[in-house]
Motif scaffolding. Structure first.
Motif, PDB file in Angstrom:
ATOM      1  N   LEU A  40      -7.607  10.485  12.681  1.00  0.00           N
ATOM      2  CA  LEU A  40      -8.310  11.560  11.986  1.00  0.00           C
ATOM      3  C   LEU A  40      -7.785  11.733  10.570  1.00  0.00           C
ATOM      4  N   ARG A  41      -6.506  11.488  10.367  1.00  0.00           N
ATOM      5  CA  ARG A  41      -5.944  11.562   9.015  1.00  0.00           C
ATOM      6  C   ARG A  41      -6.601  10.514   8.117  1.00  0.00           C
ATOM      7  N   PHE A  42      -6.756   9.300   8.615  1.00  0.00           N
ATOM      8  CA  PHE A  42      -7.412   8.248   7.844  1.00  0.00           C
ATOM      9  C   PHE A  42      -8.888   8.566   7.631  1.00  0.00           C
ATOM     10  N   ALA A  43      -9.535   9.185   8.626  1.00  0.00           N
ATOM     11  CA  ALA A  43     -10.973   9.428   8.554  1.00  0.00           C
ATOM     12  C   ALA A  43     -11.339  10.631   7.702  1.00  0.00           C
ATOM     13  N   THR A  44     -10.526  11.691   7.771  1.00  0.00           N
ATOM     14  CA  THR A  44     -10.878  12.950   7.112  1.00  0.00           C
ATOM     15  C   THR A  44      -9.946  13.332   5.975  1.00  0.00           C
TER      16      THR A  44
ATOM     17  N   ASP B 131       0.859  -1.178   0.000  1.00  0.00           N
ATOM     18  CA  ASP B 131       0.000   0.000   0.000  1.00  0.00           C
ATOM     19  C   ASP B 131       0.897   1.229   0.000  1.00  0.00           C
ATOM     20  N   GLU B 132       0.890   1.951  -1.113  1.00  0.00           N
ATOM     21  CA  GLU B 132       1.662   3.186  -1.225  1.00  0.00           C
ATOM     22  C   GLU B 132       0.799   4.340  -0.715  1.00  0.00           C
ATOM     23  N   HIS B 133       0.845   4.586   0.587  1.00  0.00           N
ATOM     24  CA  HIS B 133      -0.047   5.594   1.174  1.00  0.00           C
ATOM     25  C   HIS B 133       0.600   6.969   1.300  1.00  0.00           C
ATOM     26  N   GLY B 134       1.906   7.047   1.138  1.00  0.00           N
ATOM     27  CA  GLY B 134       2.564   8.343   1.179  1.00  0.00           C
ATOM     28  C   GLY B 134       2.517   9.036   2.516  1.00  0.00           C
ATOM     29  N   GLU B 135       2.298   8.292   3.575  1.00  0.00           N
ATOM     30  CA  GLU B 135       2.171   8.877   4.909  1.00  0.00           C
ATOM     31  C   GLU B 135       3.261   8.340   5.832  1.00  0.00           C
ATOM     32  N   PRO B 136       3.415   8.938   7.023  1.00  0.00           N
ATOM     33  CA  PRO B 136       4.320   8.338   8.016  1.00  0.00           C
ATOM     34  C   PRO B 136       3.849   6.937   8.390  1.00  0.00           C
ATOM     35  N   ILE B 137       4.692   6.221   9.056  1.00  0.00           N
ATOM     36  CA  ILE B 137       4.343   4.854   9.461  1.00  0.00           C
ATOM     37  C   ILE B 137       3.133   4.900  10.393  1.00  0.00           C
ATOM     38  N   PRO B 138       2.051   4.193  10.051  1.00  0.00           N
ATOM     39  CA  PRO B 138       0.818   4.252  10.865  1.00  0.00           C
ATOM     40  C   PRO B 138       0.901   3.349  12.094  1.00  0.00           C
ATOM     41  N   LEU B 139       1.926   3.552  12.881  1.00  0.00           N
ATOM     42  CA  LEU B 139       2.163   2.727  14.063  1.00  0.00           C
ATOM     43  C   LEU B 139       2.645   3.625  15.190  1.00  0.00           C
TER      44      LEU B 139
ATOM     45  N   GLY C 298      -0.773  20.717  14.181  1.00  0.00           N
ATOM     46  CA  GLY C 298       0.300  20.306  15.088  1.00  0.00           C
ATOM     47  C   GLY C 298       0.364  18.817  15.322  1.00  0.00           C
ATOM     48  N   ASN C 299      -0.519  18.062  14.649  1.00  0.00           N
ATOM     49  CA  ASN C 299      -0.556  16.598  14.798  1.00  0.00           C
ATOM     50  C   ASN C 299      -0.722  16.159  16.251  1.00  0.00           C
ATOM     51  N   ARG C 300      -1.351  17.011  17.054  1.00  0.00           N
ATOM     52  CA  ARG C 300      -1.511  16.670  18.459  1.00  0.00           C
ATOM     53  C   ARG C 300      -2.973  16.698  18.860  1.00  0.00           C
ATOM     54  N   VAL C 301      -3.382  15.679  19.550  1.00  0.00           N
ATOM     55  CA  VAL C 301      -4.702  15.601  20.146  1.00  0.00           C
ATOM     56  C   VAL C 301      -4.505  15.528  21.658  1.00  0.00           C
ATOM     57  N   ARG C 302      -5.178  16.407  22.379  1.00  0.00           N
ATOM     58  CA  ARG C 302      -5.028  16.402  23.837  1.00  0.00           C
ATOM     59  C   ARG C 302      -5.875  15.293  24.447  1.00  0.00           C
ATOM     60  N   VAL C 303      -5.274  14.582  25.378  1.00  0.00           N
ATOM     61  CA  VAL C 303      -5.965  13.488  26.062  1.00  0.00           C
ATOM     62  C   VAL C 303      -6.096  13.846  27.533  1.00  0.00           C
TER      63      VAL C 303
ATOM     64  N   GLY D 294      -2.418  10.690  21.783  1.00  0.00           N
ATOM     65  CA  GLY D 294      -2.652  11.875  20.970  1.00  0.00           C
ATOM     66  C   GLY D 294      -2.175  11.684  19.543  1.00  0.00           C
ATOM     67  N   TRP D 295      -1.013  11.068  19.368  1.00  0.00           N
ATOM     68  CA  TRP D 295      -0.518  10.786  18.030  1.00  0.00           C
ATOM     69  C   TRP D 295      -1.411   9.747  17.347  1.00  0.00           C
TER      70      TRP D 295
END
Length: 454
Positions: A361-365, A192-200, A371-376, A354-355
Motif C-alpha cells: 500500500l505504501r508503494f501504491a498510495t 534507488d534512493e527510496h528513503g523507505e525501510p527495506i522492501p523485503l 500502525g503499518n499493520r494489515v489484518r489477515v 500484514g507487513w
C-alpha cells in the motif's frame, strides 16, 4: 560506480552467512524431492541392494499437509471489517494465491522465506510482489527493534557456470544493484534512493527467542524417513529371497533337469517343473515354509505412529488406517492437534503478510497504513463438511447471531462469488416486485417441501 567499503563488507558477510547454510539447505531440499542418499541401510542389507532402495516421501507429506490448510480469506485494514479493494487488486495482480504457497513451502523446507515488494513501472497502483528463494537471500535484523538492517540477494552465473555474478543489496533508504566485473570486483550498476525501510519481508519457521533463525519443519521426520527406507528395502529383499517358498527334492540328480533335447533347464524352469520332472519312484520333494513378512508391517506402523505423534497428524496420514472410515465428528476430533498447529502457523504468517500488505500500500498510495499493520484472515484449517457448516450457520442466522454476509464469509465464498450472489438476490427481489405470482409459487414450493418432510 565503485562501492563503499561498508557495502563491500556487507556483501561479503551476507554471502558467508548464506554459504554456511548450503549443506543443510541442500539436504532438506533433497529429502523433500525424494533425492536423498540414505547413508546407513542397516546390517541386513548387502551393499549391492542400494539400487533397490525404496523411500517413502514423508517429508513431502508433512509440507503439503500443513501448507495445504493455510488459505488466506481476506486482507483487512485496521478498523475495517471488510476486505480492502486496493489490497485485493494487488493480491490478484500478483497472483499471490499461488505465490504464497511457494512462500509457505520455502519456510517449511528451509526454515525461512522471503517476499520482496517493488514499484511497478507500468501501473503504480499495482506494485510488484515476488517470493524470493531463501537459497539466494540473506538478511540481518536488529534484535532490539526487530527491523531488517541489511539484506542481499545473490544470483546469476557466468559462462563457466560460476556465480553469483549479481547482487541486489538492500539497506534502509536505498537499494543497489551490483555486478561483478572482469577482474572479479563488485561495482554498483544502479541504485534507488527510496528513503523507505527495506522492501523485503522475512518469515521464520519455529523461531526461538535469542535470534532470528528458523528451523526446517523436516527436522523431526528425516530420521524416521531413513528408518522407513531401510524397512521397505529390507521388505523388498525379503520378498525376493524368502517370500516365494523354496522347494526341496531328494533322489534326483542334476541330469534329471533337462529338456527334450537334453539341454539343462534354467533354475527358474527347474524350480517350477520339479514335480513333473521327477521320474524316480524313490524321489521325494517338499516345500519350505515361506517367510512371514508381517513383522515389516509392524515396524512400519511403529514409525508411522511416531511420525504422527511428532507432528500431531492423524495416523492415517502416514498409512495407518482402519477397516471402517471415521465419522465426521471423529475426523474433527482426530485433527484437533493438527488444526491448532496450523492456526499457530497462520498467526505467525499473518504478521508477515500484514507487513507485506503495508509495504504494498505504501508503494501504491504513497502513505503508510495506520500502525503499518494489515489484518489477515484465514479460512478454517479443519475439514468440516458443508452440511455441518450450513446447519450451524442456519441456526445462528435464525436467532440473529450472524448476518447474511457473515454466513457467506464462513462458507468461504470469495469476493467475486459474494458479488454475484448479491446480484442474484437483487434480481430476485426486482422480479418479485414486478410479478407477485413468483412469491406465491415459491411459497407453495416451500409448503410442499415441508409436507414431504413430515
Amino acid at each position: 560506480m565503485a562501492l563503499t567499503p561498508s557495502d563491500l563488507e556487507l556483501i561479503t558477510e551476507l554471502k558467508q552467512r548464506l554459504d554456511a547454510r548450503f549443506l543443510v539447505d541442500d539436504r532438506n531440499l533433497r529429502y523433500y524431492r525424494l533425492m536423498q542418499r540414505v547413508e546407513q541401510l542397516g546390517m541386513a542389507i548387502p551393499p549391492e541392494m542400494r539400487r533397490f532402495l525404496v523411500v517413502a516421501n514423508w517429508p513431502r507429506v508433512v509440507v503439503r499437509t500443513i501448507a495445504g490448510r493455510q488459505k488466506v480469506r481476506a486482507m483487512i485494514l485496521p478498523g475495517e471489517e471488510t476486505v480492502d479493494p486496493t489490497l485485493r487488486a494487488i493480491w490478484d495482480a500478483n497472483n499471490l494465491s499461488a505465490h504464497t504457497k511457494m512462500y509457505r513451502r520455502d519456510k517449511l523446507i528451509y526454515g525461512r522465506g522471503f517476499i520482496s515488494v517493488g514499484a511497478n513501472e507500468r501501473d503504480r497502483r499495482l506494485p510488484i510482489i515476488r517470493v524470493e528463494s531463501p537459497r539466494e537471500v540473506e538478511a540481518m535484523v536488529d534484535s532490539r527493534t526487530e527491523q531488517m538492517t541489511a539484506a542481499a540477494r545473490f544470483y546469476g552465473k557466468d559462462k563457466t557456470g560460476q556465480g553469483p555474478t549479481n547482487v541486489t543489496l538492500y539497506v534502509p533508504g536505498r537499494t543497489s544493484w551490483v555486478a561483478k566485473n572482469a577482474d572479479g570486483r563488485w561495482y554498483e550498476v544502479d541504485r534507488d534512493e527510496h528513503g523507505e525501510p527495506i522492501p523485503l519481508v522475512m518469515g521464520l519457521n519455529e523461531r526461538l527467542s535469542g535470534g532470528f533463525h528458523g528451523e526446517s519443519e523436516l527436522t523431526d521426520i528425516i530420521g524416521l524417513t531413513d528408518s522407513v527406507a531401510r524397512s521397505l528395502t529390507n521388505l523388498q529383499f525379503a520378498q525376493e529371497a524368502h517370500g516365494i517358498p523354496g522347494i526341496w527334492a531328494t533322489g534326483v540328480a542334476q541330469g534329471d533337469f533337462v529338456d527334450a533335447n537334453g539341454e539343462p533347464l534354467s533354475q527358474f524352469e527347474a524350480y517350477y517343473d520339479v514335480i513333473k520332472m521327477l521320474s524316480n519312484k524313490d524321489a521325494k520333494w517338499g516345500q519350505f515354509t515361506p517367510a512371514d513378512l508381517k513383522n515389516f508391517e509392524t515396524a512400519l506402523n511403529i514409525y508411522g505412529k511416531q511420525a504422527a505423534v511428532s507432528y500431531g497428524f492423524p495416523a492415517r496420514y502416514f498409512g495407518i488406517t482402519t477397516s471402517n472410515p471415521p465419522a465426521e465428528g471423529a475426523i474433527r476430533a482426530d485433527e484437533n492437534d493438527l488444526v491448532n498447529y496450523v492456526e499457530d502457523k497462520n498467526e505467525a504468517e499473518g504478521m508477515e503478510l500484514g507487513w507485506m500488505g503495508a509495504l504494498a500500500l505504501r508503494f501504491a498510495t504513497g502513505t503508510w497504513v495506520d500502525g503499518n499493520r494489515v489484518r489477515v484472515d484465514y479460512f478454517d484449517p479443519g475439514t468440516p463438511t458443508f452440511a455441518q457448516r450450513a446447519d450451524a450457520l442456519t441456526k445462528m442466522r435464525s436467532v440473529g447471531g450472524i448476518s447474511r454476509e457473515g454466513m457467506w464469509d464462513e462458507l468461504g465464498w470469495s469476493e467475486a462469488r459474494k458479488a454475484k450472489e448479491r446480484q442474484y438476490l437483487e434480481e430476485e427481489a426486482e422480479a418479485a416486485r414486478t410479478d407477485p405470482t413468483l412469491d406465491r409459487i415459491a411459497e407453495g414450493l416451500l409448503n410442499a417441501g415441508a409436507g414431504l418432510g413430515e
